[in-house]
Design a protein around this motif. Structure first.
Motif, PDB file in Angstrom:
ATOM      1  N   SER A   7       1.216   1.762  -2.187  1.00 43.47           N
ATOM      2  CA  SER A   7       0.829   1.584  -3.587  1.00 43.47           C
ATOM      3  C   SER A   7       0.718   0.119  -3.961  1.00 43.47           C
ATOM      4  CB  SER A   7       1.853   2.234  -4.508  1.00 43.47           C
ATOM      5  OG  SER A   7       1.902   3.617  -4.281  1.00 43.47           O
ATOM      6  N   ARG A   8      -0.298  -0.172  -4.748  1.00 46.04           N
ATOM      7  CA  ARG A   8      -0.467  -1.510  -5.313  1.00 46.04           C
ATOM      8  C   ARG A   8       0.358  -1.631  -6.579  1.00 46.04           C
ATOM      9  NH1 ARG A   8      -7.029  -2.166  -4.748  1.00 46.04           N
ATOM     10  NH2 ARG A   8      -6.991  -2.567  -2.513  1.00 46.04           N
ATOM     11  N   ARG A   9       0.502  -2.851  -7.055  1.00 48.06           N
ATOM     12  CA  ARG A   9       1.273  -3.087  -8.287  1.00 48.06           C
ATOM     13  C   ARG A   9       0.716  -2.323  -9.479  1.00 48.06           C
ATOM     14  NH1 ARG A   9       4.446  -8.333  -8.378  1.00 48.06           N
ATOM     15  NH2 ARG A   9       4.262  -9.088  -6.258  1.00 48.06           N
ATOM     16  N   ASP A  10      -0.606  -2.138  -9.502  1.00 50.87           N
ATOM     17  CA  ASP A  10      -1.216  -1.446 -10.643  1.00 50.87           C
ATOM     18  C   ASP A  10      -1.189   0.077 -10.491  1.00 50.87           C
ATOM     19  OD1 ASP A  10      -3.194  -0.891  -8.786  1.00 50.87           O
ATOM     20  OD2 ASP A  10      -4.746  -2.075  -9.774  1.00 50.87           O
ATOM     21  N   GLY A  11      -0.563   0.573  -9.422  1.00 49.18           N
ATOM     22  CA  GLY A  11      -0.428   2.011  -9.220  1.00 49.18           C
ATOM     23  C   GLY A  11      -1.487   2.637  -8.337  1.00 49.18           C
ATOM     24  N   ARG A  12      -2.585   1.928  -8.080  1.00 47.44           N
ATOM     25  CA  ARG A  12      -3.606   2.472  -7.181  1.00 47.44           C
ATOM     26  C   ARG A  12      -3.042   2.551  -5.771  1.00 47.44           C
ATOM     27  NH1 ARG A  12      -8.476  -1.214  -7.345  1.00 47.44           N
ATOM     28  NH2 ARG A  12      -6.891  -2.760  -7.842  1.00 47.44           N
ATOM     29  N   ARG A  41       2.252  -4.742   0.021  1.00 44.94           N
ATOM     30  CA  ARG A  41       2.471  -3.574  -0.832  1.00 44.94           C
ATOM     31  C   ARG A  41       3.837  -2.947  -0.590  1.00 44.94           C
ATOM     32  NH1 ARG A  41      -2.996  -3.189   0.593  1.00 44.94           N
ATOM     33  NH2 ARG A  41      -2.543  -1.666   2.229  1.00 44.94           N
TER      34      ARG A  41
END
Length: 122
Positions: A7-12, A41
């Protein structure tokens, strides 16, 4: 191959195909470059999902998935993972390691200098 979803910081989420090997303590692991997106990540969000996939990362419809908690290892701590992956993939792994050595000469990357271990959640 196994698709690891991080997961990326923005939730994607981002899925990547990796070679994965079982470790003596029941965990699984793979090697990657320390500058890879997976390392970045996982440092922020250690929860991952694993699914069988083909070499391009395509997961078959209905493929099973398992959740796990990942951790980045470096230096001597990464050696057992590197050994397990080398034992499983043999000459193919040695070719990837050779590519990494060539890339380091030209300072273009760091193939396989880190390892990721994943403790599966049951």
């Amino acid at each position: 191959y196994v698709s690891i979803t991080t997961s990326r910081r923005d939730g994607r989420t981002v899925s990547s195909p990796v070679w994965i090997a079982p470790l003596a303590d029941g965990r699984v692991g793979f090697t990657t470059g320390s500058a890879s997106g997976k390392v970045k990540r996982i440092a922020n969000f250690p929860d991952v999902v694993l699914q069988p996939c083909d070499r391009r990362g395509i997961v078959a419809a209905g493929a099973p998935s398992v959740r796990g908690s990942a951790r980045v290892l470096r230096g001597a701590d990464a050696a057992p993972v590197r050994a397990a992956v080398a034992a499983k993939y043999g000459w193919q792994f040695r070719m990837v390691e050779l590519l990494g050595a060539v890339q380091r000469i030209f300072r273009r990357g760091s193939v396989g200098d880190s390892a990721i271990v994943i403790e599966l959640v049951h």
